[in-house]
Motif scaffolding. Sequence first.
Motif, short mmCIF file in Angstrom:
data_model
loop_
_atom_site.label_atom_id
_atom_site.label_comp_id
_atom_site.label_asym_id
_atom_site.label_seq_id
_atom_site.Cartn_x
_atom_site.Cartn_y
_atom_site.Cartn_z
N TYR A 123 10.10 9.61 -19.03
CA TYR A 123 10.44 8.28 -19.56
C TYR A 123 10.08 8.18 -21.04
CZ TYR A 123 11.71 5.85 -15.17
OH TYR A 123 12.33 5.40 -14.02
N TRP A 196 24.44 10.58 -19.08
CA TRP A 196 23.71 9.36 -18.65
C TRP A 196 24.71 8.31 -18.19
CZ3 TRP A 196 18.94 9.94 -17.51
CH2 TRP A 196 18.13 8.84 -17.26
N TRP A 254 20.08 -0.72 -13.29
CA TRP A 254 19.40 0.43 -12.66
C TRP A 254 20.10 1.73 -13.03
CZ3 TRP A 254 15.51 -2.35 -12.24
CH2 TRP A 254 15.42 -3.50 -11.46
N GLU A 255 21.12 1.65 -13.86
CA GLU A 255 21.77 2.82 -14.45
C GLU A 255 22.51 3.67 -13.42
OE1 GLU A 255 19.10 3.74 -18.08
OE2 GLU A 255 17.95 4.42 -16.37
N GLU A 256 22.97 3.03 -12.35
CA GLU A 256 23.56 3.81 -11.27
C GLU A 256 25.00 3.44 -10.95
OE1 GLU A 256 19.42 4.54 -8.79
OE2 GLU A 256 20.73 2.87 -8.27
N ARG A 385 13.98 -2.44 -5.57
CA ARG A 385 15.18 -2.75 -6.34
C ARG A 385 16.28 -3.25 -5.40
NH1 ARG A 385 16.38 2.12 -10.51
NH2 ARG A 385 16.61 3.33 -8.58
N TYR A 391 16.00 6.46 -5.07
CA TYR A 391 15.25 7.00 -6.22
C TYR A 391 13.77 7.08 -5.83
CZ TYR A 391 13.81 7.11 -11.23
OH TYR A 391 13.29 7.43 -12.46
C1 NOJ Z 1 17.21 7.33 -13.74
C2 NOJ Z 1 17.41 5.86 -13.76
O1 NOJ Z 1 16.65 5.30 -14.75
C3 NOJ Z 1 17.09 5.27 -12.42
O2 NOJ Z 1 17.28 3.90 -12.45
C4 NOJ Z 1 17.98 5.90 -11.42
O3 NOJ Z 1 17.70 5.39 -10.14
C5 NOJ Z 1 17.83 7.39 -11.43
N1 NOJ Z 1 18.04 7.91 -12.76
C6 NOJ Z 1 18.77 8.05 -10.44
O4 NOJ Z 1 20.11 7.80 -10.81
#
Ligand code: NOJ
Length: 676
Positions: A123, A196, A254-256, A385, A391
């Motif tokens: 991170y 990403w 959550w970037e998914e 979440r 995750y």
């Molecule tokens: C990193 C992301 O920040 C997180 O939110 C996500 O669950 C994982 N990657 C898996 O995609």
Amino acid sequence: MAFLAIPSLIQDLIPAASESINPWNWNLNATGLFFPTMHALSKFALLGACAVQSVMGLPDQVSRERREANLLKRSVDDWVNRETPIAWQRLLCNIGPNGCAVANQGVPAGVVVASPSRANPDYWYTWTRDAALVFKGIADAFARNYTTDLHTQLKNYVGSQAKLQGVGNPSGGLSDGQGLGEAKFMVDLKEFSGAWGRPQRDGPPLRAIALIRYAKWLVENGHKATAASQVWPTIENDLKYSAQYWNQTGFDLWEEVSGSAFFTIASTHRALIEGAQLGAVLGKPTRVYTTVAPQVLCFQQSFWNAREGFIVSNINGGEYRRGLDANSLLVAIHNFDPSAGCDANTFQPCSDKALSNHKAVVDSFRSIYNINRGIAQNKAVAVGRYSEDVYYNGNPWFLSTFAAAEQLYDALLVWKSQGSITITQTSLPFFRDQVAGATVGTHAAGSTIYNQIISAITAYADGFIEINSRYAHSNGALPEQFDRNSGAPIAAPDLTWSYSAFLTATARRDGYIPSGWGAGQATSLPSGQCQKFEIASSYSLPPTPSFPSSISPAPNAPVEQVTKVPTGCTNPEKVFVTFNQRASTQVGQVIKIVGNVPELGSWDVNKAIPLSAAGYTGSDPLWAITVPIQAGSNVQYKYFRITNGVAGVTWEGGNNRSYTVPAATCNIQQKNDNWQ
Ligand code: NOJ
Ligand code: NOJ
């Protein structure tokens, strides 16, 4: 009486004593001896106080409930008191250049590192979203209680973000705004070029909201010129982005999931309203924002599942999930504005929809985590979440559990200030969990139901904080998650956002109301169908901010309040023209428009405006964009196509197109074209 009270007093001891055996309340120190954590200790410390109360002799049933509530309150008070300075300290540790966890590691001033962890997970980046939420919290705290240290942090943040806006990245550059949608950067503000989930369109509106908070402080303390020259240029780019790209899909917080996310849309609405409010005071153009904002609020309504009474947090993507997600709890707390009362359209924390949703989201976690097993329906549980999360095996998160508490503290503040609680059919199940005798209607302060609800919800809210206190590290450190089976604190250590979530939730618990954002004036929906126009703007790199050293609070200066959302449009200089171009394209292709007027890039293909494919369907290949153009202009223009990864452009055939913009009108003009 005193004797009768003893058996129930002993019962009070049992949970306290057995909890202290929980391994996460004990700490193995360097010499190998176990020490109870402050949490466990605080429970023991309460025993004396309890005994005194019991001896005073209350009727058994009531006294039991009261004692439980008192125990909970005092345990939470105790943890909050101890954790507050730790949270502040560790939050600031993650901010460059001098934060204790990031100093001398190439982190510039005002950059928030998500967590000092460089592996499992890594991170060691700065996310626009995390940084904005953290700085919004800092700005609110600063406005309550001025310190030069926090002021330095805020000025540093403005500087770092002004620079970051110009950093080209895989989402794009600043010329058409697309680079602003990039989610994360290296801690030295270089681009992150790896794969990403991008773009993430919540970053720009969240950053605007954080910067607006500081700019409003400047205005309210007599430093309007500084707000206009040093902060507004960065805010303005983010507002322009929000008005231009809000209707295009992107990754959720959550970037998914790529689609439309409730959190992104609601954040966009707030930024546009609050930005227009500030812009009006600073004498800046705001019509783009006030035109788009009602349509965003209109779209925001479509996330509501009326049959089941909750927000579907992701639509137009991610349908393999139910949609119950802490995303919506975060909307309730981050869009809180007491001036809107319990308005449901802006999803205020005490609105019937937000309360029904609170129940649905919290309930979705009751049965899935082992650490929630056996906890009664009216008590707080650990919140993650979303229930389908995998995750780190899908765990509860500190920040979502804090959010569940914060929404309830917000609601309590509004109920107490308006002196009543309204229950509708929609919110009845939420209230019935807490007060079995709750009924639909408005219950005035002083009534039995009102009193019962206030005490029950206060204890319910405290329960979420207590859960987090139980699973936090014994030294007060808060990572991202805690294990669904053991409760062990895990994943990214010292997550900056976790500390911020603690601080905002407990500020609300202490009765601190954040400043409003104009929600009270922005609750009504446009009549008829939602319209989804996206308005293009030109972007420019903000000048490097420099703040006069004389800026300080001016409590006695003639202050100007930023409170009014501008409305109306009379005799506008620019006419909004929507270019609708029908052009069949393939994935990875984009249609752009360029023309002779500055608003269309003055024939420079690098300044051409991308059209949006948000309305594109199999049967109607629509690309569209709305462009404000000088009234009366004679416009020459053409469309072209670009293809990802392919150099050069493909022009449509034929001569240049031409169009005369009408004289000043507030109506949006439609220009319909077909690829030629
Ligand atoms: C990193 C992301 O920040 C997180 O939110 C996500 O669950 C994982 N990657 C898996 O995609
Ligand atoms: C993962 C979370 O899902 C995302 O929201 C956050 O921005 C990053 N971690 C960094 O904290």
